[in-house]
Design a protein around this motif. Sequence first.
Motif, short mmCIF file in Angstrom:
data_model
loop_
_atom_site.label_atom_id
_atom_site.label_comp_id
_atom_site.label_asym_id
_atom_site.label_seq_id
_atom_site.Cartn_x
_atom_site.Cartn_y
_atom_site.Cartn_z
N SER A 83 -0.89 9.44 0.71
CA SER A 83 -1.21 10.26 1.87
C SER A 83 -2.09 11.44 1.46
O SER A 83 -1.68 12.27 0.64
CB SER A 83 0.07 10.77 2.53
OG SER A 83 -0.21 11.76 3.49
N THR A 131 9.57 15.50 -2.50
CA THR A 131 8.72 16.69 -2.42
C THR A 131 9.45 17.93 -2.93
O THR A 131 8.89 18.73 -3.69
CB THR A 131 8.26 16.91 -0.97
OG1 THR A 131 7.58 15.74 -0.51
CG2 THR A 131 7.34 18.10 -0.87
N THR A 145 -0.56 14.94 2.74
CA THR A 145 0.52 15.45 1.88
C THR A 145 -0.02 15.98 0.57
O THR A 145 0.42 17.03 0.07
CB THR A 145 1.54 14.34 1.63
OG1 THR A 145 2.06 13.88 2.88
CG2 THR A 145 2.69 14.84 0.78
N GLY A 163 4.31 16.31 5.36
CA GLY A 163 4.57 14.90 5.07
C GLY A 163 5.48 14.26 6.09
O GLY A 163 5.26 13.11 6.51
N HIS A 188 1.33 7.61 8.25
CA HIS A 188 1.62 7.16 6.89
C HIS A 188 3.04 6.64 6.81
O HIS A 188 3.91 7.01 7.61
CB HIS A 188 1.42 8.29 5.88
CG HIS A 188 -0.01 8.69 5.69
ND1 HIS A 188 -0.90 7.95 4.96
CD2 HIS A 188 -0.70 9.77 6.15
CE1 HIS A 188 -2.08 8.55 4.96
NE2 HIS A 188 -1.98 9.66 5.68
N ALA A 230 11.30 10.96 1.22
CA ALA A 230 10.05 11.70 1.08
C ALA A 230 10.31 13.20 0.93
O ALA A 230 9.72 13.86 0.06
CB ALA A 230 9.14 11.43 2.28
N THR A 263 3.49 13.43 9.25
CA THR A 263 2.62 12.26 9.14
C THR A 263 3.41 10.96 9.27
O THR A 263 2.91 9.97 9.82
CB THR A 263 1.86 12.27 7.80
OG1 THR A 263 2.80 12.24 6.71
CG2 THR A 263 1.00 13.52 7.67
N VAL A 304 3.73 9.16 1.24
CA VAL A 304 4.05 10.56 0.99
C VAL A 304 4.60 10.74 -0.43
O VAL A 304 4.23 11.67 -1.15
CB VAL A 304 5.04 11.07 2.04
CG1 VAL A 304 5.48 12.51 1.74
CG2 VAL A 304 4.44 10.99 3.44
N THR A 364 2.85 12.90 -3.57
CA THR A 364 3.57 13.94 -4.30
C THR A 364 3.46 13.72 -5.81
O THR A 364 3.23 14.67 -6.58
CB THR A 364 5.04 13.95 -3.87
OG1 THR A 364 5.13 14.21 -2.47
CG2 THR A 364 5.83 15.02 -4.62
#
Length: 356
Positions: A162, A302, A165, A199, A208, A298, A202, A213, A217
């Motif tokens: 992504s 992150t 992100t 993220g 996405h 996700a 999205t 995502v 990252t």
Amino acid sequence: MASYDRLRAGGSPRPLETGDTWWYAAVAGEAAGSFSTRVRTRTRRACLGAVLLLTVVYAGLVLTATGRRWGDAALTGRRADTAATTLLREHPSLAGLTTLSLVLGGVLLLAVGLLRKRYALTGAVAGALVTAVALIGLLQRYAPRPRLLDTVGAVVPSGFPSAQTALALGIAFGLALVVPHRLRGPTVAAATLWAGAVGAYTVAAGDHRPGDVIAATLVVLAVYSGLLALLARKGKVRPAPRSPLPQTLLATVPLAVLAVAGLGAGLWLLGDTLSLPAAAPYDPAELRLAHRCGQALALGVTAAAGLLLLALLRRVDVDGAPAPYRLGGPFVEAAGVPRDGELVGPFTEDGDHEIS
């Protein structure tokens, strides 16, 4: 100066300036166990680990049928998740706000670096951000993957990884390097939470899949770990004082809670969502579960990346390089102009400096 390079008691009180020490200190800084070497070692390992995890994510979620089915279910399940659909329907301006926040984040990153007159560091951070986005563009275009067709037979463009992100997290990690050391922890915590929200949007908007995502990252983490390793290799890092405990807790506790909760809930739900049937029809409850599982994973990845960056930068200051090492400065000046055949060294008759 190296940790074992000390001033002699009663020596000159004049502070060191650029060029005031000599080449031996540069050699000592590259010795095994030196501060720069330790920083370079751990950042290189983090870069390698992020690349290996990216390879695993790519192989598991893009090249395998099970991973693609799970990603499609998480993407389709956003429609079955009433909380996500209601939020997007009642707040259609979120798309514009997300784009605006990315633009403002980039402007803030450049403004902080330029206002603090950290021109070289700001250029390096901007280069890392551009590199991460460029790598993502190359992966989206050239990474091998099965051909996916939509309902009318057109090839579906790849969203892995992504770009949104990567841009958000790249800005967050860049701010960690250009802000003052005392503000690094709260800045990383707030900016990482913002990147996680970008993220999550999205995925909820259907732009996405959760794997996109997660992959973005890992790309950003690998690029910035490589940048830190390069800065350490160039001698641009130095020890920093320990941050106060309240400030440390303010930065790490939110990220730690989000990382543990997200990864824990995502992995717990993953076992149920991987057992989806190979073909439709799917149960809406299973699709909703897959969507929430992907969101949790996700967000957890992150937050974990933000925590890892804080760990890599623990007691590390990149807010200006240590004094460069060259033969010159007050030592040679105090010794005077050498006569023919006279050896010139860093030590003078007053002996106000020693290396033990």
